[in-house]
Design a protein around this motif. Structure first.
Motif, PDB file in Angstrom:
ATOM      1  N   HIS A   1      50.904  43.387  45.155  1.00 42.10           N
ATOM      2  CA  HIS A   1      50.671  43.665  46.571  1.00 42.10           C
ATOM      3  C   HIS A   1      51.908  44.213  47.277  1.00 42.10           C
ATOM      4  O   HIS A   1      51.917  44.344  48.500  1.00 42.10           O
TER       5      HIS A   1
ATOM      6  N   ASP B   1      47.186  34.436  53.524  1.00 43.61           N
ATOM      7  CA  ASP B   1      46.759  35.625  52.775  1.00 43.61           C
ATOM      8  C   ASP B   1      45.515  35.305  51.949  1.00 43.61           C
ATOM      9  O   ASP B   1      45.572  34.551  50.978  1.00 43.61           O
TER      10      ASP B   1
ATOM     11  N   ARG C   1      44.085  37.108  49.904  1.00 40.23           N
ATOM     12  CA  ARG C   1      44.167  37.662  48.550  1.00 40.23           C
ATOM     13  C   ARG C   1      44.705  36.635  47.560  1.00 40.23           C
ATOM     14  O   ARG C   1      44.530  36.783  46.345  1.00 40.23           O
TER      15      ARG C   1
END
Length: 562
Positions: free
Chosen positions: A315, A425, A427
């Motif tokens: 990321h 986050d 993710r």
């Protein structure tokens, strides 16, 4: 004053800034030299020599052309000024603390003088030296009798008595080095000094033991006792100023309590998702019992390190150099060390806490529960990459001279800041058990603020600190004892434990200003933070925002609304 903007002018400004870095590097080396040359902490000569040096360096700063420096050099100036002032204040506080111990150390001046005469290689008269030892021994024997009688003349607060005992053991070590310097090389020395030295060596041991047992109330052989040395509100205010935190100790506790309440709310949410309604402690119990079998923890940790590295790289969150990524090592924590560090340690390597076959059954189970899969997942991220391992890699390669400005707000705050990011986050995949594990660590850092600051204010005893961690945070008692022992035994600065949460809150607040405010991309923010090296977070802010600075700078950033 006119500042040049031509290439020649830029070169002039850079040349003028160079002495700041040079001064920091020289001060670092000179202080190390002085402290090694005069190693006895209770020595007036040592204190006076250090004060002389620090005051001289502070005075020399006033003659430097601050207004001509670029922002990096101005920050260096303020950092070294703050560092010197802090060292001076530390000497003053230490002297005040030692004044309270005079009744327990009436013999210290004579013994310190002998040891320092050896350091200075002054001539020695063995007969006179033997007499001084004999007289000191008589004084020590008198103090032992007074301690055993609990006489009013020697009664001091428990933490002061503990400090005195530590000074005595240290002095015993210095006297041993002193004796070893002469014995065997000077036959006259041995004839006169060997016997009185042997007696006084044992007497120092006996006095330290008596102080610990009677005044500090540590039973013989109880090496796990927790005493701690509180510094009081005055000391906390000084430490907060030195860390550039413009809050009072009471406000710091309020921040901890506010964040603690947030964690409890989130723990209840996670508990409901696990089917325990608001009983988050039952959910926590299930999480704790989710551990790998003995012998498998090292493989778990290795896999978690790889998971963390892959996430930040996939990321593009922070630069991870190949050597930093590939060269980390793993070691196991000894059972004795786990009494102080019940969880992982990290940095250049990761040191794993886990039960050994020598532990009794209860200790094994507490260590297994305290180092379960879900606690470990957050810990590995904190300790390795992007946490301490990456920090230390960057520290060694970018402005390493700033390592002298070490602060837990930068060191520990950075690693906990990443726990904040991962929590937010989506993710980063998180099961309900993962969430409980992450929240438990966050709650734990809030509790560190509450118990450590209250301890130094004299509001909580070590036992009450342990009870807080067990009853309100859900610690295993063994891990709670280890945490409090680690926090209060004097190896860490008074604000170290508060620095985790407060530093993370500062970095998170700065992130909002710089990244959320679209003044800097996320990866650039993280890289610049690391490459700036260690310093109070408010100084990081002045660098990133290029704020106006003066030699009289005072911290003012209220990063947390109360």
């Amino acid at each position: 004053m006119v500042l040049y903007t031509s290439p020649q002018g830029v070169a002039i400004r850079r040349a003028q800034a160079d002495p700041i870095r040079g001064a920091i590097e020289r001060i670092t080396a000179d202080l190390k030299e002085l402290k090694e040359f005069l190693p006895i902490e209770i020595s007036p000569r040592r204190r006076e020599r250090l004060q002389q040096f620090l005051n001289s360096e502070l005075k020399s700063l006033h003659n430097l052309p601050f207004e001509l420096y670029d922002q990096e050099a101005k920050v260096d100036y303020l950092l070294v000024k703050n560092y010197l002032e802090r060292e001076l204040r530390g000497l003053e506080l230490g002297a005040k603390q030692d004044e309270r111990l005079a009744s327990l150390l009436p013999f210290a001046t004579t013994l310190v003088t002998l040891c320092e005469a050896r350091i200075l290689v002054l001539p020695i008269d063995p007969k006179d030296t033997a007499q001084k030892l004999f007289e000191s021994q008589a004084t020590i024997a008198s103090v032992i009798e007074q301690v055993k009688a609990n006489a009013d003349d020697v009664i001091v607060p428990k933490n002061s008595a503990f400090r005195a005992a530590n000074h005595i053991i240290s002095l015993k070590g210095h006297l041993k080095e002193w004796f070893g310097f002469y014995t065997g090389y000077d036959p006259t020395f041995d004839w006169w000094v060997a016997q009185p030295y042997a007696v006084i060596d044992q007497s120092l041991q006996d006095l330290a033991a008596a102080i610990k047992e009677i005044l500090v109330e540590i039973k013989p052989g109880d090496d796990d006792a927790i005493v701690g040395q509180s510094i009081g509100r005055e000391g906390l205010l000084f430490e907060l100023k030195a860390e550039m935190i413009p809050y009072t100790p009471e406000e710091i506790i309020s921040i901890g309590e506010k964040e603690f309440a947030w964690c409890i709310t989130e723990l209840k949410k996670a508990s409901r998702s696990m089917g325990y309604n608001d009983d988050w402690k039952k959910a926590l119990g299930e999480v704790k019992n989710d551990f790998v079998e003995p012998g498998q923890q090292t493989q778990l940790v290795r896999d978690l390190v790889h998971e963390a590295v892959s996430f930040v790289e996939d990321h593009d969150l922070v630069t991870v150099p190949d050597i930093a990524k590939d060269s980390w090592q793993m070691f196991m924590m000894s059972p004795e060390r786990q009494k102080v560090n019940p969880f992982f340690l990290g940095g250049d390597c990761i040191i794993v806490s886990y039960p050994t076959d020598a532990m009794d059954h209860e200790a094994k189970m507490m260590s297994l529960r305290g180092n379960n899969i879900h606690f470990s997942r957050a810990t590995v991220f904190h300790e390795m990459i992007p946490g301490h391992h990456l920090q230390m890699y960057m520290n060694a390669r970018h402005k390493p001279y700033r390592c002298i400005f070490d602060t837990p707000f930068w060191i520990e705050g950075w690693s906990l800041y990443w726990e904040f990011l991962l929590w937010n986050d989506e993710r980063w995949i998180k099961t309900p058990k993962n969430r409980i594990g992450m929240l438990w660590w966050r709650l734990h850092r809030c509790a560190r603020i509450i118990f450590s600051v209250n301890f130094h204010l004299g509001r909580m005893s070590p036992k009450e600190c342990i009870d807080l961690l067990v009853e309100d945070v859900g610690h295993e008692r063994a891990t709670a004892e280890g945490e409090v022992r680690r926090s209060l035994n004097g190896d860490y600065s008074p604000l170290y434990q508060a620095g985790y949460m407060l530093g993370a809150l500062q970095i998170f607040a700065l992130r909002k200003e710089m990244v959320n405010g679209r003044r800097m991309p996320e990866k650039d923010f993280h890289d610049r933070f690391l490459k700036g090296n260690r310093m109070p977070i408010e100084m990081v802010r002045t660098l990133m925002q290029d704020q106006p600075l003066s030699p009289e700078f005072e911290p003012s950033w209220r990063f947390y609304p109360l």
